[in-house]
Design a protein around this motif. Structure first.
Motif, PDB file in Angstrom:
ATOM      1  N   TYR A  83     -49.058  73.874  20.875  1.00  0.00           N
ATOM      2  CA  TYR A  83     -48.768  73.669  22.293  1.00  0.00           C
ATOM      3  C   TYR A  83     -49.475  72.414  22.818  1.00  0.00           C
ATOM      4  N   ALA A  84     -50.741  72.236  22.458  1.00  0.00           N
ATOM      5  CA  ALA A  84     -51.512  71.096  22.956  1.00  0.00           C
ATOM      6  C   ALA A  84     -50.949  69.773  22.446  1.00  0.00           C
ATOM      7  N   ILE A  85     -50.573  69.720  21.169  1.00  0.00           N
ATOM      8  CA  ILE A  85     -50.059  68.479  20.601  1.00  0.00           C
ATOM      9  C   ILE A  85     -48.682  68.154  21.181  1.00  0.00           C
ATOM     10  N   VAL A  86     -47.822  69.165  21.315  1.00  0.00           N
ATOM     11  CA  VAL A  86     -46.494  68.935  21.895  1.00  0.00           C
ATOM     12  C   VAL A  86     -46.618  68.473  23.345  1.00  0.00           C
ATOM     13  N   LYS A  87     -47.510  69.099  24.100  1.00  0.00           N
ATOM     14  CA  LYS A  87     -47.710  68.705  25.494  1.00  0.00           C
ATOM     15  C   LYS A  87     -48.210  67.273  25.590  1.00  0.00           C
ATOM     16  N   ASN A  88     -49.168  66.913  24.761  1.00  0.00           N
ATOM     17  CA  ASN A  88     -49.695  65.548  24.777  1.00  0.00           C
ATOM     18  C   ASN A  88     -48.627  64.536  24.387  1.00  0.00           C
ATOM     19  N   SER A  89     -47.795  64.894  23.410  1.00  0.00           N
ATOM     20  CA  SER A  89     -46.725  64.003  22.985  1.00  0.00           C
ATOM     21  C   SER A  89     -45.717  63.779  24.106  1.00  0.00           C
ATOM     22  N   ARG A  90     -45.349  64.853  24.806  1.00  0.00           N
ATOM     23  CA  ARG A  90     -44.401  64.721  25.914  1.00  0.00           C
ATOM     24  C   ARG A  90     -44.975  63.875  27.040  1.00  0.00           C
ATOM     25  N   GLN A  91     -46.252  64.056  27.331  1.00  0.00           N
ATOM     26  CA  GLN A  91     -46.880  63.270  28.387  1.00  0.00           C
ATOM     27  C   GLN A  91     -46.889  61.785  28.032  1.00  0.00           C
ATOM     28  N   THR A  92     -47.142  61.489  26.757  1.00  0.00           N
ATOM     29  CA  THR A  92     -47.138  60.088  26.315  1.00  0.00           C
ATOM     30  C   THR A  92     -45.747  59.472  26.457  1.00  0.00           C
ATOM     31  N   ILE A  93     -44.722  60.227  26.040  1.00  0.00           N
ATOM     32  CA  ILE A  93     -43.355  59.725  26.141  1.00  0.00           C
ATOM     33  C   ILE A  93     -42.960  59.529  27.599  1.00  0.00           C
ATOM     34  N   GLU A  94     -43.331  60.468  28.458  1.00  0.00           N
ATOM     35  CA  GLU A  94     -43.012  60.340  29.886  1.00  0.00           C
ATOM     36  C   GLU A  94     -43.726  59.145  30.511  1.00  0.00           C
ATOM     37  N   ARG A  95     -44.910  58.821  30.006  1.00  0.00           N
ATOM     38  CA  ARG A  95     -45.674  57.705  30.560  1.00  0.00           C
ATOM     39  C   ARG A  95     -45.044  56.359  30.211  1.00  0.00           C
ATOM     40  N   ILE A  96     -44.486  56.246  29.005  1.00  0.00           N
ATOM     41  CA  ILE A  96     -43.914  54.964  28.604  1.00  0.00           C
ATOM     42  C   ILE A  96     -42.445  54.830  28.994  1.00  0.00           C
ATOM     43  N   ALA A  97     -41.787  55.949  29.321  1.00  0.00           N
ATOM     44  CA  ALA A  97     -40.351  55.902  29.622  1.00  0.00           C
ATOM     45  C   ALA A  97     -39.992  54.905  30.724  1.00  0.00           C
ATOM     46  N   PRO A  98     -40.762  54.827  31.833  1.00  0.00           N
ATOM     47  CA  PRO A  98     -40.400  53.842  32.877  1.00  0.00           C
ATOM     48  C   PRO A  98     -40.532  52.389  32.427  1.00  0.00           C
ATOM     49  N   GLN A  99     -41.241  52.162  31.308  1.00  0.00           N
ATOM     50  CA  GLN A  99     -41.449  50.796  30.848  1.00  0.00           C
ATOM     51  C   GLN A  99     -40.469  50.396  29.742  1.00  0.00           C
ATOM     52  N   LEU A 100     -39.433  51.203  29.541  1.00  0.00           N
ATOM     53  CA  LEU A 100     -38.450  50.917  28.504  1.00  0.00           C
ATOM     54  C   LEU A 100     -37.157  50.413  29.118  1.00  0.00           C
ATOM     55  N   ALA A 101     -36.527  49.467  28.439  1.00  0.00           N
ATOM     56  CA  ALA A 101     -35.253  48.907  28.882  1.00  0.00           C
ATOM     57  C   ALA A 101     -34.304  48.854  27.686  1.00  0.00           C
ATOM     58  N   PRO A 102     -32.989  48.746  27.938  1.00  0.00           N
ATOM     59  CA  PRO A 102     -32.039  48.639  26.815  1.00  0.00           C
ATOM     60  C   PRO A 102     -32.331  47.404  25.954  1.00  0.00           C
ATOM     61  N   PHE A 103     -32.210  47.569  24.658  1.00  0.00           N
ATOM     62  CA  PHE A 103     -32.410  46.445  23.742  1.00  0.00           C
ATOM     63  C   PHE A 103     -31.116  45.645  23.670  1.00  0.00           C
ATOM     64  N   PRO A 104     -31.198  44.306  23.664  1.00  0.00           N
ATOM     65  CA  PRO A 104     -29.973  43.490  23.595  1.00  0.00           C
ATOM     66  C   PRO A 104     -29.148  43.815  22.340  1.00  0.00           C
ATOM     67  N   LEU A 105     -27.934  44.288  22.533  1.00  0.00           N
ATOM     68  CA  LEU A 105     -27.091  44.678  21.401  1.00  0.00           C
ATOM     69  C   LEU A 105     -26.796  43.498  20.488  1.00  0.00           C
ATOM     70  N   SER A 106     -26.735  42.306  21.054  1.00  0.00           N
ATOM     71  CA  SER A 106     -26.433  41.118  20.243  1.00  0.00           C
ATOM     72  C   SER A 106     -27.537  40.795  19.246  1.00  0.00           C
ATOM     73  N   ASP A 107     -28.745  41.313  19.490  1.00  0.00           N
ATOM     74  CA  ASP A 107     -29.877  41.034  18.601  1.00  0.00           C
ATOM     75  C   ASP A 107     -30.078  42.113  17.548  1.00  0.00           C
ATOM     76  N   LEU A 108     -29.254  43.155  17.572  1.00  0.00           N
ATOM     77  CA  LEU A 108     -29.369  44.221  16.582  1.00  0.00           C
ATOM     78  C   LEU A 108     -28.620  43.842  15.312  1.00  0.00           C
ATOM     79  N   PRO A 109     -29.195  44.096  14.132  1.00  0.00           N
ATOM     80  CA  PRO A 109     -28.481  43.815  12.876  1.00  0.00           C
ATOM     81  C   PRO A 109     -27.215  44.656  12.769  1.00  0.00           C
ATOM     82  N   ALA A 110     -26.301  44.219  11.917  1.00  0.00           N
ATOM     83  CA  ALA A 110     -25.011  44.895  11.787  1.00  0.00           C
ATOM     84  C   ALA A 110     -25.154  46.340  11.307  1.00  0.00           C
TER      85      ALA A 110
END
Length: 292
Positions: A83-110
């Motif tokens: 429970y503690a590890i899952v909770k900490n993991s979710r909190q970390t993901i929620e903290r970085i989520a606002p700082q994420l943006a779509p990656f440019p599709l043109s820069d992704l390998p085929a």
């Protein structure tokens, strides 16, 4: 996707299942042995009462209660750590989520056209790349790393992260952290460090096989290290465990070293010896009482 690359991903998945089986066995087997000991003791209590109805098997009752309490304590500790590890993991993901943006599709390998993997750009200035998520894996490439790498080097980093996704390294790391939190007295730190280092080297090897050369990955690593050294609080300033992983990766690239796809059996056996031996002795003791 070409057939050799399909086979490569299949081998990666098999390695992940081997690690998962070993870790889950390490975590669950002692508790299951304690439950087995409790069941055997209870059956012996019932047999004794049938043979001698007038006597009370007080010693067996105490042993049965001890086994039940040990089993409850074991699984409660394991459950709370999960429970503690899952909770900490979710909190970390929620903290970085606002700082994420779509990656440019043109820069992704085929090859990403056939991958069910989300790729996001981290809107920060540290040259980072990492993977998170169990059900819906996501690769994150920081804005700074995207800026400093050319296309072949970026492909090498993305292939490296694809290996982490396909080998379920994020999930395996969470299992390791649960075991370390639940049972800090076990000699697992060295096994965990081995796993962290080995998974990075295996991901590097995957990227090299994918691109048929180590040049692009080496260029990406050198560029990243130089960028990290320019950070105000560089992690390369001291002899840390994190720094040693980078050193091991560089040595493996220079010397063409490889690591096994499966866990190192000796280290896993050594780590499991204390809980397994203790619970096995208790289970055998209970069984011997029943046999007599």
């Amino acid at each position: 996707m070409q057939e050799p690359k399909k086979n490569l991903i299949s081998k990666v998945s098999q390695s992940a299942y081997t690690w998962a089986t070993a870790l889950l066995g390490l975590a669950l087997l002692p508790g299951l042995l304690l439950i087995l000991a409790a069941v055997i003791t209870y059956r012996h209590m019932a047999w004794s009462m049938m043979q001698k109805p007038d006597t009370s098997p007080s010693g067996l009752t105490v042993l049965f209660v001890v086994f039940i309490l040990l089993s409850l304590a074991y699984f409660l500790r394991l459950g709370y750590a999960t429970y503690a590890i899952v909770k900490n993991s979710r909190q970390t993901i929620e903290r970085i989520a606002p700082q994420l943006a779509p990656f440019p599709l043109s820069d992704l390998p085929a090859f990403f056209a056939n991958q069910k993997i989300a790729v996001r750009m981290g809107l920060w200035d540290s040259p980072d790349a990492f993977t998170y998520g169990v059900v819906h894996p996501t690769i994150v490439i920081s804005r700074r790393l995207h800026q400093i790498l050319d296309a072949p080097a970026l492909t090498a980093i993305l292939a490296h992260e694809v290996h982490h996704v396909r080998s379920h390294d994020y999930a395996l790391q969470q299992i390791f952290l649960v075991i370390l939190r639940a049972f800090p007295w076990l000699p697992l730190e060295s096994v965990y460090r081995f796993h962290l280092t080995a998974r990075e080297i295996r991901a590097d090897q995957f990227a090299i096989v994918w691109q048929h050369t180590a040049d692009h990955l080496m260029q990406a690593m050198v560029t990243t290290i130089h960028a990290l050294r320019e950070q105000p609080h560089s992690q390369f300033s001291g002899e840390t465990a994190w720094n040693s992983v980078w050193q091991a990766r560089i040595n493996a690239l220079i010397n063409s070293e490889t690591v096994p796809l499966s866990p190192e059996a000796r280290t896993l056996f050594s780590a499991a010896l204390i809980p397994f031996a203790t619970s096995a002795v208790l289970a055998i003791t209970s069984l011997s009482l029943f046999c007599h």
